[in-house]
Motif scaffolding. Structure first.
Motif, PDB file in Angstrom:
ATOM      1  N   ARG A  44      -7.958   2.801   1.251  1.00 45.36           N
ATOM      2  CA  ARG A  44      -7.053   4.111   1.694  1.00 45.36           C
ATOM      3  C   ARG A  44      -5.951   4.203   0.761  1.00 45.36           C
ATOM      4  NH1 ARG A  44      -6.149   2.116   6.719  1.00 45.36           N
ATOM      5  NH2 ARG A  44      -4.177   1.015   6.103  1.00 45.36           N
ATOM      6  N   ASP A  45      -5.346   5.222   0.723  1.00 45.31           N
ATOM      7  CA  ASP A  45      -4.252   5.685  -0.081  1.00 45.31           C
ATOM      8  C   ASP A  45      -2.928   6.022   0.750  1.00 45.31           C
ATOM      9  OD1 ASP A  45      -2.421   6.663  -2.200  1.00 45.31           O
ATOM     10  OD2 ASP A  45      -3.596   8.038  -2.904  1.00 45.31           O
ATOM     11  N   ASP A  46      -2.139   4.942   1.143  1.00 45.19           N
ATOM     12  CA  ASP A  46      -0.868   5.292   1.817  1.00 45.19           C
ATOM     13  C   ASP A  46       0.248   5.598   0.945  1.00 45.19           C
ATOM     14  OD1 ASP A  46      -2.436   4.560   4.097  1.00 45.19           O
ATOM     15  OD2 ASP A  46      -2.144   2.375   3.783  1.00 45.19           O
ATOM     16  N   ALA A  47       1.214   6.217   1.668  1.00 45.40           N
ATOM     17  CA  ALA A  47       2.575   6.508   0.754  1.00 45.40           C
ATOM     18  C   ALA A  47       2.967   5.313  -0.066  1.00 45.40           C
ATOM     19  CB  ALA A  47       3.549   6.892   1.880  1.00 45.40           C
ATOM     20  N   ASP A  48       3.011   3.949   0.849  1.00 48.96           N
ATOM     21  CA  ASP A  48       3.567   2.922   0.020  1.00 48.96           C
ATOM     22  C   ASP A  48       2.655   2.291  -0.690  1.00 48.96           C
ATOM     23  OD1 ASP A  48       2.012   1.942   2.113  1.00 48.96           O
ATOM     24  OD2 ASP A  48       3.503   0.540   2.893  1.00 48.96           O
ATOM     25  N   GLY A  49       1.492   2.553  -1.116  1.00 47.20           N
ATOM     26  CA  GLY A  49       0.476   1.993  -1.991  1.00 47.20           C
ATOM     27  C   GLY A  49      -0.956   1.742  -1.348  1.00 47.20           C
ATOM     28  N   PHE A  50      -1.727   1.465  -2.351  1.00 43.32           N
ATOM     29  CA  PHE A  50      -3.109   1.400  -1.955  1.00 43.32           C
ATOM     30  C   PHE A  50      -3.773   0.109  -1.140  1.00 43.32           C
ATOM     31  CE2 PHE A  50      -3.304   3.504  -6.366  1.00 43.32           C
ATOM     32  CZ  PHE A  50      -3.968   4.846  -5.641  1.00 43.32           C
ATOM     33  N   LEU A  51      -4.513   0.429  -0.111  1.00 44.43           N
ATOM     34  CA  LEU A  51      -5.199  -0.811   0.783  1.00 44.43           C
ATOM     35  C   LEU A  51      -6.358  -1.094  -0.293  1.00 44.43           C
ATOM     36  CD1 LEU A  51      -5.017  -2.603   3.330  1.00 44.43           C
ATOM     37  CD2 LEU A  51      -6.508  -0.969   4.465  1.00 44.43           C
ATOM     38  N   LEU A  52      -6.347  -2.604  -0.664  1.00 43.67           N
ATOM     39  CA  LEU A  52      -7.508  -2.821  -1.626  1.00 43.67           C
ATOM     40  C   LEU A  52      -8.328  -3.741  -0.747  1.00 43.67           C
ATOM     41  CD1 LEU A  52      -8.657  -2.886  -4.364  1.00 43.67           C
ATOM     42  CD2 LEU A  52      -7.270  -4.957  -4.703  1.00 43.67           C
ATOM     43  N   GLY A  53      -9.691  -3.506  -0.321  1.00 44.30           N
ATOM     44  CA  GLY A  53     -10.460  -4.637   0.381  1.00 44.30           C
ATOM     45  C   GLY A  53     -10.839  -5.699  -0.612  1.00 44.30           C
ATOM     46  N   MET A  54     -10.830  -6.942  -0.369  1.00 42.81           N
ATOM     47  CA  MET A  54     -11.117  -7.945  -1.310  1.00 42.81           C
ATOM     48  C   MET A  54     -12.226  -9.142  -0.603  1.00 42.81           C
ATOM     49  SD  MET A  54      -7.391  -8.779  -3.021  1.00 42.81           S
ATOM     50  CE  MET A  54      -8.108  -9.822  -4.451  1.00 42.81           C
ATOM     51  N   ALA A  55     -13.129  -9.403  -1.312  1.00 40.90           N
ATOM     52  CA  ALA A  55     -14.014 -10.478  -0.727  1.00 40.90           C
ATOM     53  C   ALA A  55     -13.256 -11.718  -0.776  1.00 40.90           C
ATOM     54  CB  ALA A  55     -15.314 -10.268  -1.595  1.00 40.90           C
ATOM     55  N   ASP A  56     -12.731 -11.765  -1.859  1.00 42.08           N
ATOM     56  CA  ASP A  56     -11.892 -13.330  -2.220  1.00 42.08           C
ATOM     57  C   ASP A  56     -10.305 -12.877  -2.226  1.00 42.08           C
ATOM     58  OD1 ASP A  56     -10.781 -15.660  -2.752  1.00 42.08           O
ATOM     59  OD2 ASP A  56     -11.496 -15.615  -4.739  1.00 42.08           O
ATOM     60  N   PRO A  57      -9.490 -12.822  -1.072  1.00 45.25           N
ATOM     61  CA  PRO A  57      -8.192 -12.300  -1.156  1.00 45.25           C
ATOM     62  C   PRO A  57      -7.143 -13.457  -1.760  1.00 45.25           C
ATOM     63  CG  PRO A  57      -8.800 -13.027   0.969  1.00 45.25           C
ATOM     64  CD  PRO A  57      -9.982 -12.908   0.339  1.00 45.25           C
ATOM     65  N   THR A  58      -7.639 -14.518  -2.167  1.00 45.41           N
ATOM     66  CA  THR A  58      -7.090 -15.555  -2.760  1.00 45.41           C
ATOM     67  C   THR A  58      -7.118 -15.312  -4.292  1.00 45.41           C
ATOM     68  OG1 THR A  58      -8.634 -17.163  -2.893  1.00 45.41           O
ATOM     69  CG2 THR A  58      -7.347 -17.147  -1.066  1.00 45.41           C
ATOM     70  N   ASP A  59      -7.658 -14.258  -4.969  1.00 46.01           N
ATOM     71  CA  ASP A  59      -7.871 -14.086  -6.199  1.00 46.01           C
ATOM     72  C   ASP A  59      -6.614 -13.457  -6.668  1.00 46.01           C
ATOM     73  OD1 ASP A  59      -8.757 -13.878  -8.778  1.00 46.01           O
ATOM     74  OD2 ASP A  59     -10.654 -12.784  -8.345  1.00 46.01           O
ATOM     75  N   ILE A  60      -5.626 -14.210  -7.164  1.00 44.57           N
ATOM     76  CA  ILE A  60      -4.359 -13.725  -7.636  1.00 44.57           C
ATOM     77  C   ILE A  60      -4.538 -13.047  -8.782  1.00 44.57           C
ATOM     78  CG2 ILE A  60      -2.001 -13.966  -8.008  1.00 44.57           C
ATOM     79  CD1 ILE A  60      -1.972 -16.287  -6.020  1.00 44.57           C
ATOM     80  N   PHE A  61      -5.365 -13.308  -9.847  1.00 49.77           N
ATOM     81  CA  PHE A  61      -5.731 -13.020 -11.068  1.00 49.77           C
ATOM     82  C   PHE A  61      -6.245 -11.966 -11.256  1.00 49.77           C
ATOM     83  CE2 PHE A  61      -5.351 -18.046 -11.848  1.00 49.77           C
ATOM     84  CZ  PHE A  61      -4.321 -18.032 -12.597  1.00 49.77           C
ATOM     85  N   GLY A  62      -7.003 -11.756 -10.384  1.00 52.03           N
ATOM     86  CA  GLY A  62      -7.922 -10.281 -10.244  1.00 52.03           C
ATOM     87  C   GLY A  62      -7.084  -9.504  -9.569  1.00 52.03           C
ATOM     88  N   LEU A  63      -6.050  -9.792  -8.644  1.00 58.18           N
ATOM     89  CA  LEU A  63      -5.215  -8.999  -8.066  1.00 58.18           C
ATOM     90  C   LEU A  63      -4.353  -8.217  -9.190  1.00 58.18           C
ATOM     91  CD1 LEU A  63      -4.589  -7.522  -5.431  1.00 58.18           C
ATOM     92  CD2 LEU A  63      -3.013  -9.357  -4.961  1.00 58.18           C
ATOM     93  N   ASP A  64      -3.850  -9.289 -10.294  1.00 53.12           N
ATOM     94  CA  ASP A  64      -2.791  -8.803 -11.007  1.00 53.12           C
ATOM     95  C   ASP A  64      -3.649  -7.849 -12.023  1.00 53.12           C
ATOM     96  OD1 ASP A  64      -0.830 -10.348  -9.976  1.00 53.12           O
ATOM     97  OD2 ASP A  64      -1.289 -11.875 -11.117  1.00 53.12           O
ATOM     98  N   ASP A  65      -4.885  -8.070 -12.482  1.00 60.21           N
ATOM     99  CA  ASP A  65      -5.495  -7.335 -13.447  1.00 60.21           C
ATOM    100  C   ASP A  65      -5.735  -5.908 -12.795  1.00 60.21           C
ATOM    101  OD1 ASP A  65      -6.814  -6.534 -15.487  1.00 60.21           O
ATOM    102  OD2 ASP A  65      -8.869  -7.500 -15.097  1.00 60.21           O
ATOM    103  N   ILE A  66      -6.140  -5.786 -11.488  1.00 59.78           N
ATOM    104  CA  ILE A  66      -6.421  -4.497 -11.009  1.00 59.78           C
ATOM    105  C   ILE A  66      -5.030  -3.654 -10.913  1.00 59.78           C
ATOM    106  CG2 ILE A  66      -7.114  -3.434  -8.767  1.00 59.78           C
ATOM    107  CD1 ILE A  66      -8.996  -5.947  -8.517  1.00 59.78           C
ATOM    108  N   GLN A  67      -3.804  -4.468 -10.535  1.00 61.27           N
ATOM    109  CA  GLN A  67      -2.623  -3.719 -10.388  1.00 61.27           C
ATOM    110  C   GLN A  67      -2.309  -2.857 -11.572  1.00 61.27           C
ATOM    111  OE1 GLN A  67      -0.051  -3.565  -7.403  1.00 61.27           O
ATOM    112  NE2 GLN A  67      -0.254  -1.969  -8.936  1.00 61.27           N
ATOM    113  N   ARG A  68      -2.564  -3.485 -12.736  1.00 60.24           N
ATOM    114  CA  ARG A  68      -2.529  -2.935 -14.025  1.00 60.24           C
ATOM    115  C   ARG A  68      -3.094  -1.792 -14.323  1.00 60.24           C
ATOM    116  NH1 ARG A  68      -1.792  -8.411 -15.756  1.00 60.24           N
ATOM    117  NH2 ARG A  68      -3.861  -8.727 -16.213  1.00 60.24           N
ATOM    118  N   GLN A  69      -4.222  -1.323 -13.690  1.00 59.40           N
ATOM    119  CA  GLN A  69      -4.991  -0.334 -13.530  1.00 59.40           C
ATOM    120  C   GLN A  69      -4.780   0.971 -12.935  1.00 59.40           C
ATOM    121  OE1 GLN A  69      -9.495  -1.300 -13.871  1.00 59.40           O
ATOM    122  NE2 GLN A  69      -8.751  -3.249 -14.374  1.00 59.40           N
ATOM    123  N   VAL A  70      -3.925   0.615 -11.625  1.00 61.01           N
ATOM    124  CA  VAL A  70      -3.442   1.840 -10.769  1.00 61.01           C
ATOM    125  C   VAL A  70      -1.680   1.988 -10.953  1.00 61.01           C
ATOM    126  CG1 VAL A  70      -5.478   1.222  -9.430  1.00 61.01           C
ATOM    127  CG2 VAL A  70      -3.284  -0.113  -8.781  1.00 61.01           C
TER     128      VAL A  70
END
Length: 592
Positions: free
Chosen positions: A97-123
């Motif tokens: 979902r594209d909300d006013a305050d950011g993207f809602l990102l579905g994750m199979a492993d929500p503890t993957d902080i490194f993956g989250l940081d990498d994706i954040q650089r792409q959006v």
């Protein structure tokens, strides 16, 4: 950085503290993880130590992020594709979902902080993590990241090459071993897309100015239109080469088959070509052999019917028929029965056209009419091979019917198919094609009729109010299945189901066991008496009632029940049968 970054937790310790697993189970899983290199959560689920939903719910609570069921979520394909497919699959993530305050990102492993940081650089907006089931996420990614654009691009590339080099049939034939040839890459993408979409058939159809590629999904064709019509010839030639067919012959239909591996799955392709107005049409039936033959308990029969069917096919002799139109699942049912009967002490021979699944220990004969290897000649030879069980792919005429019936009377269990619409019609059809009534009465033990109905898509299912025709159907069928308080459902259409409202199919069955009254009616070829005896049998429930039960349970729609029923008030001499099933025969639907 993401707006709501998940905190780092030790999943194993958390599960032990919550008493969801023991320390011994955690230690065992950690040892297995060292060997496989897979994530701990995946290993715990695969080993059966923890339920996936319970695990994801716990993570949702501990990380204070939502748990989203993707099967019920209306995603936006364009939004999902804002992440590159490689990134989405690598980190097992999806933009929801594209909300006013950011993207809602579905994750199979929500503890993957490194993956989250990498994706954040792409959006360009903060990310808000949510937890989703990995299997559901991969299904959505398969739906969204289709090969349609790649197929169109490769079609254009092939068209350009044909224009530039004036490639002829010989050049296409020479490319048979060239994996980089545009025609090879295009066919590879076509097959990949078909397998991802769960297609049963692929149609390649040249039109006057365009080329249509259509995939049959859940019984319905979905098409992609290409402007590069000239590539049709190159595709057909390549497919003929793969099937061992004559590439110079365009005037007559040809049939062939080949095997290929697509997306890690072993696919057997049955190919048929036919000359049409603007070239050659190709239809390919895709048979997935990766998981082998479907076990009998998974074909979809109700448990009580399954127990009766198993008892009947385990008898030492008799004829059991499975009927229904093309694509109704007859072959799946028959092969499921064969796999259950396939024991070292039993000799099994099959006579088929074509052999669809190859089974160990079973002697399977592929017909070849041009050299005289016909149903009737092979059947006679098969009976001299001392079989215990005989599968006749199809009873076609009086001669094949008589051979099958006499084999069933002389100590053989015979399984076969017949082209009729329902169980009651089938018994009379044997007599119609010339079989003697006393043979049918003596040998025939049971008839299974089946269909496949589409299941309502779980993501867009909503309450549904029946129209006038459907209310008439409900009144007709409610005599044995009370539906006064039923809340019917229908799909509204969404990306999960290609906007059809349906996703997947389920089998609908009726089984007729021949009792003394039915056998006596068959002996004297009395249609009305046989139909009355069959319809009054306590164990017999017509196909329409079985489908209606699925509608009451919210699995399918009244529209599908109407399709199965065909007519509500169809009458035969002396008997009315629910759902419009008669004993006078219907037009044939085609092969097995």
């Amino acid at each position: 950085m993401s707006q709501t970054a998940p905190k780092k937790i030790r999943l194993g310790d958390l599960l032990v503290n919550q008493n969801m697993i023991s320390q011994a189970q955690l230690d065992h899983t950690l040892q297995e993880q060292k060997l496989s290199g897979r994530k701990l959560g995946q290993m715990l689920i695969e080993l059966g130590f923890v339920d996936e939903t319970e695990l994801l719910t716990l993570l949702s609570d501990q990380l204070d992020i939502p748990f989203i069921d993707l099967k019920q979520f209306r995603f936006e394909p364009e939004l999902v594709r804002r992440l590159p497919e490689m990134t989405a699959r690598r980190y097992r993530v999806i933009l929801l979902r594209d909300d006013a305050d950011g993207f809602l990102l579905g994750m199979a492993d929500p503890t993957d902080i490194f993956g989250l940081d990498d994706i954040q650089r792409q959006v360009d907006k903060p990310l808000k993590p949510a937890v989703v089931r990995e299997e559901d996420l991969l299904d959505v990614l398969d739906l969204v990241y289709t090969r349609a654009s790649e197929i169109a691009s490769l079609a254009g590339e092939l068209d350009d090459e044909l224009q530039e080099s004036a490639m002829d049939l010989a050049e296409v034939a020479d490319s048979v071993g060239d994996s980089d040839a545009p025609v090879v890459k295009l066919l590879q993408k076509i097959f990949e897309e078909a397998i991802k979409a769960r297609a049963s058939d692929v149609h390649i159809e040249p039109d006057e100015v365009v080329l249509r590629i259509r995939n049959r999904i859940d019984g319905v064709l979905l098409e992609q239109v290409m402007n590069e019509k000239r590539i049709a010839t190159a595709l057909v030639v390549r497919l003929k080469l793969m099937s061992g067919l004559d590439i110079s012959e365009k005037r007559i239909p040809q049939d062939g088959r080949f095997n290929l591996k697509v997306s890690g799955r072993n696919i057997d392709v049955r190919l048929s070509t036919m000359p049409v107005q603007f070239g050659e049409s190709v239809v390919m039936r895709l048979l997935d052999h990766t998981d082998g033959v479907l076990p009998l308990e998974k074909v979809g029969m109700p448990p009580e019917m399954m127990a009766r069917f198993r008892h009947i096919i385990s008898r030492p002799h008799g004829l059991v028929l499975v009927t229904g139109p093309t694509g109704s699942g007859k072959t799946t049912t028959l092969y499921g029965a064969l796999s259950e009967l396939n024991e070292p002490e039993s000799k099994i021979i099959t006579v088929e056209d074509p052999v669809e699944y190859r089974l160990p220990r079973i002697n399977q004969v592929q017909l070849h009419e041009r050299i005289g290897l016909t149903f009737n000649s092979v059947l006679r030879a098969a009976l001299r091979q001392d079989p215990d069980i005989l599968l006749v792919g199809e009873i076609r005429d009086a001669e094949s019917a008589e051979i099958a019936l006499r084999a069933a009377m002389t100590g053989h269990m015979v399984l076969s198919t017949l082209h009729t619409n329902d169980a009651i019609t089938s018994a009379m059809r044997l007599i119609d094609i010339g079989a003697d009534g006393y043979l049918v009465a003596t040998a025939l033990k049971a008839i299974v009729a089946q269909r496949l109905v589409r299941k309502i898509c779980g993501s867009c299912s909503q309450d549904y109010q029946p129209n006038a025709n459907e209310r008439q159907l409900i009144a007709s069928l409610s005599a044995r299945r009370k539906a006064s308080a039923a809340q019917f459902k229908a799909g509204t259409g969404c990306p999960h189901c290609h906007n059809t409202g349906y996703r997947g199919r389920i089998g609908v069955f009726e089984m007729l066991e021949v009792n003394t009254a039915m056998a006596e009616a068959l002996r004297i070829s009395d249609i009305s008496a046989f139909a009355r005896a069959a319809s009054s049998s306590a164990r017999f429930s017509p196909l329409s009632e079985a489908a209606f039960g699925y509608a009451i349970d919210g699995l399918t729609t009244l529209e599908e029940v109407m399709r199965i029923s065909a007519q509500i008030d169809d009458e035969i001499p002396g008997v009315m049968i629910a759902g419009g099933v008669t004993a006078q025969g219907e037009p044939e639907h085609g092969g097995i």
